[in-house]
Design a protein around this motif. Structure first.
Motif, PDB file in Angstrom:
ATOM      1  N   ASP A 134       0.811  -1.217   0.000  1.00 61.78           N
ATOM      2  CA  ASP A 134       0.000   0.000   0.000  1.00 61.78           C
ATOM      3  C   ASP A 134       0.846   1.269   0.000  1.00 61.78           C
ATOM      4  O   ASP A 134       0.316   2.369  -0.026  1.00 61.78           O
ATOM      5  CB  ASP A 134      -0.955   0.013   1.209  1.00 61.78           C
ATOM      6  N   HIS A 135       2.192   1.139   0.017  1.00 63.01           N
ATOM      7  CA  HIS A 135       3.064   2.304  -0.023  1.00 63.01           C
ATOM      8  C   HIS A 135       4.432   1.853  -0.498  1.00 63.01           C
ATOM      9  O   HIS A 135       4.888   0.750  -0.177  1.00 63.01           O
ATOM     10  CB  HIS A 135       3.178   2.960   1.354  1.00 63.01           C
ATOM     11  N   ALA A 136       5.108   2.728  -1.240  1.00 60.92           N
ATOM     12  CA  ALA A 136       6.403   2.354  -1.832  1.00 60.92           C
ATOM     13  C   ALA A 136       7.422   1.940  -0.789  1.00 60.92           C
ATOM     14  O   ALA A 136       8.292   1.111  -1.065  1.00 60.92           O
ATOM     15  CB  ALA A 136       6.947   3.524  -2.659  1.00 60.92           C
ATOM     16  N   LEU A 137       7.360   2.504   0.421  1.00 62.96           N
ATOM     17  CA  LEU A 137       8.363   2.209   1.439  1.00 62.96           C
ATOM     18  C   LEU A 137       7.853   1.258   2.517  1.00 62.96           C
ATOM     19  O   LEU A 137       8.468   1.128   3.573  1.00 62.96           O
ATOM     20  CB  LEU A 137       8.872   3.508   2.080  1.00 62.96           C
ATOM     21  N   ARG A 138       6.740   0.586   2.248  1.00 67.34           N
ATOM     22  CA  ARG A 138       6.261  -0.442   3.167  1.00 67.34           C
ATOM     23  C   ARG A 138       6.418  -1.807   2.510  1.00 67.34           C
ATOM     24  O   ARG A 138       6.202  -1.969   1.315  1.00 67.34           O
ATOM     25  CB  ARG A 138       4.788  -0.206   3.529  1.00 67.34           C
ATOM     26  N   LEU A 139       6.772  -2.784   3.304  1.00 68.16           N
ATOM     27  CA  LEU A 139       6.870  -4.137   2.784  1.00 68.16           C
ATOM     28  C   LEU A 139       5.483  -4.690   2.507  1.00 68.16           C
ATOM     29  O   LEU A 139       4.528  -4.415   3.250  1.00 68.16           O
ATOM     30  CB  LEU A 139       7.575  -5.045   3.788  1.00 68.16           C
ATOM     31  N   ALA A 140       5.387  -5.470   1.445  1.00 73.16           N
ATOM     32  CA  ALA A 140       4.132  -6.147   1.149  1.00 73.16           C
ATOM     33  C   ALA A 140       3.838  -7.158   2.250  1.00 73.16           C
ATOM     34  O   ALA A 140       4.735  -7.914   2.657  1.00 73.16           O
ATOM     35  CB  ALA A 140       4.222  -6.841  -0.202  1.00 73.16           C
ATOM     36  N   PRO A 141       2.614  -7.199   2.760  1.00 70.67           N
ATOM     37  CA  PRO A 141       2.289  -8.171   3.820  1.00 70.67           C
ATOM     38  C   PRO A 141       2.606  -9.608   3.418  1.00 70.67           C
ATOM     39  O   PRO A 141       2.992 -10.417   4.264  1.00 70.67           O
ATOM     40  CB  PRO A 141       0.783  -7.964   4.022  1.00 70.67           C
ATOM     41  N   ALA A 142       2.490  -9.931   2.127  1.00 75.67           N
ATOM     42  CA  ALA A 142       2.750 -11.306   1.681  1.00 75.67           C
ATOM     43  C   ALA A 142       4.202 -11.701   1.887  1.00 75.67           C
ATOM     44  O   ALA A 142       4.511 -12.895   2.015  1.00 75.67           O
ATOM     45  CB  ALA A 142       2.363 -11.462   0.206  1.00 75.67           C
ATOM     46  N   LEU A 143       5.113 -10.729   1.938  1.00 76.74           N
ATOM     47  CA  LEU A 143       6.520 -11.057   2.174  1.00 76.74           C
ATOM     48  C   LEU A 143       6.722 -11.570   3.589  1.00 76.74           C
ATOM     49  O   LEU A 143       7.459 -12.534   3.819  1.00 76.74           O
ATOM     50  CB  LEU A 143       7.401  -9.829   1.917  1.00 76.74           C
ATOM     51  N   ALA A 144       6.086 -10.916   4.552  1.00 74.88           N
ATOM     52  CA  ALA A 144       6.193 -11.378   5.939  1.00 74.88           C
ATOM     53  C   ALA A 144       5.571 -12.759   6.088  1.00 74.88           C
ATOM     54  O   ALA A 144       6.086 -13.614   6.823  1.00 74.88           O
ATOM     55  CB  ALA A 144       5.521 -10.384   6.874  1.00 74.88           C
ATOM     56  N   GLU A 145       4.462 -13.001   5.382  1.00 77.91           N
ATOM     57  CA  GLU A 145       3.819 -14.315   5.440  1.00 77.91           C
ATOM     58  C   GLU A 145       4.752 -15.382   4.867  1.00 77.91           C
ATOM     59  O   GLU A 145       4.881 -16.472   5.424  1.00 77.91           O
ATOM     60  CB  GLU A 145       2.502 -14.276   4.671  1.00 77.91           C
ATOM     61  N   ALA A 146       5.396 -15.059   3.739  1.00 77.81           N
ATOM     62  CA  ALA A 146       6.310 -16.021   3.124  1.00 77.81           C
ATOM     63  C   ALA A 146       7.487 -16.326   4.040  1.00 77.81           C
ATOM     64  O   ALA A 146       7.905 -17.484   4.172  1.00 77.81           O
ATOM     65  CB  ALA A 146       6.805 -15.481   1.782  1.00 77.81           C
TER      66      ALA A 146
END
Length: 399
Positions: A12-24
């Motif tokens: 949702d923002h260029a400088l935020r990690l995608a939630p799916a990365l934390a899940e992976a």
């Protein structure tokens, strides 16, 4: 068979990690994904797995050694911009080419550039103050500082520095340009650098291009094409990433209150730079594939020769098994073994230069402009939606 998850994952923002990365990363094992271009790849998100891929001889950077066709290289850009460069070479060629620049980028040599870098930074702030607020910090400061430093180091004439900015943008931009246009820009840049090198055969210089020419003329094993590709890589990497990180860093510092802390505690700047390098997801997710050269296991997954692996550094740098409170930006974090510059053989040769420039940038801004603040609400700062390297299109500031 169900379709593989499309990669990069949305954020949702260029400088935020995608939630799916934390899940992976939480699941532990690499997951197979489909990048925008090329064949599917295994996505690595854990810190120790990332270090293993970067250091194990079972993984390489040259797709030809793994039997991967150019069109199948897993990537987030239309063209593999690392092809035929030091970045995509494996030993022994990688070591042979890298050693030509290694001594130029040692911490001791880079430290000698700090006074001149400070003078450039102060001059840019002088110009901002003279013009008066508001200003675009990216255009007025972030873009200009690193391009001047790297061009001075390599010996690119000041009159041509704007051309390199445009060429570098064409290399890393992942929208708006066709593959043919990107390749045309690379060819134009190569022609220019070849001409610069040829001039130094008759008229030697003390800059890095001159040193590389001397090594080639004196019979060392560096071809003209290798030299041109090496300089192109250094020019592009040496200014674009730092030019993007300066506004990224300042945006975060201004929006979380740490900018004022650095004004009050300037001794924290080096630690703050390291923490921001860890925290900011600069490179588009999973760039620069590694290729499996021999059957191996990673995170419980059996990998076979020809498989491709994408290492997501931003996720690895938020691994809670290595970094306490990984989602917290702590500018005083003491133990910070981040992977922002990679690891192993392909660790960024310009890491010392980037560190020095970022330290100078934050030290100069916090010293000269303690009242710096955004000139627009944070949610109105315009961001590039589709870039290989993430940054705002502009960072409006006042003081």
């Amino acid at each position: 068979m169900p379709a593989l998850p499309a990669f990069p994952f949305p954020s949702d923002h260029a400088l935020r990690l995608a939630p799916a990365l934390a899940e992976a990363r939480g699941d532990g094992a690499p997951v197979q994904v489909q990048p925008p271009y090329g064949a599917p790849a295994w996505l690595v998100t854990r810190y120790e797995d990332a270090r293993h891929v970067f250091s194990s001889p079972a993984f390489g950077r040259d797709p030809r050694r793994a039997g991967v066709a150019d069109s199948d290289v897993a990537r987030v850009t239309p063209v593999d911009i690392t092809a035929q460069t030091m970045v995509s070479a494996d030993p022994p060629d990688h070591a042979r080419v890298r050693r030509f620049v290694f001594h130029t980028f040692t911490p001791r040599r880079i430290e000698r550039l700090r006074p001149s870098t400070e003078r450039i930074a102060d001059g840019l702030v002088d110009a901002m103050v003279e013009q008066g607020p508001p200003a675009d910090l990216f255009e007025a400061f972030g873009l200009t500082l690193p391009v001047r430093v790297i061009c001075d180091l390599l010996g690119v004439p000041a009159a041509d520095q704007d051309r390199f900015t445009a060429w570098s943008d064409s290399l890393i931009e992942d929208s708006g340009l066709t593959p043919d246009e990107v390749l045309a820009g690379i060819a134009e840049m190569n022609d220019y650098l070849g001409e610069q090198a040829d001039r130094r055969v008759e008229h030697p210089t003390d800059d890095l291009i001159g040193a590389l020419v001397r090594a080639r003329v004196e019979g060392d094993r560096l071809s003209r094409d290798e030299m041109v590709n090496l300089v192109r890589t250094l020019l592009a990497a040496g200014h674009e990433t730092t030019a993007s990180q300066i506004p990224n860093f300042v945006f975060l510092l201004l929006t979380n209150g740490d900018y004022k802390r650095l004004c009050d505690e300037p001794e924290l700047v080096p630690a703050a730079v390291e923490e921001l390098l860890r925290y900011v997801p600069l490179i588009a997710q999973g760039s620069f594939a590694r290729y499996v050269l021999e059957e191996t296991e990673l995170g419980g997954v059996r990998l076979r020769p020809g498989d491709q692996v994408l290492v997501e550094l931003s996720a690895a740098n938020r691994d809670g098994s290595v970094f306490p409170d990984p989602e917290v930006l702590d500018v005083a974090r003491a133990d910070n073994p981040h992977l922002a510059f990679g690891f192993g053989l392909h660790r960024c040769v310009g890491a010392s230069l980037a560190r020095m420039e970022l330290q100078v940038a934050l030290s100069t801004l916090t010293r000269r402009l303690p009242g710096l603040r955004l000139a627009v609400p944070a949610d109105e700062v315009p961001w590039h939606a589709h870039r290989f390297v993430r940054r705002p299109r502009a960072l409006p500031v006042t003081w």
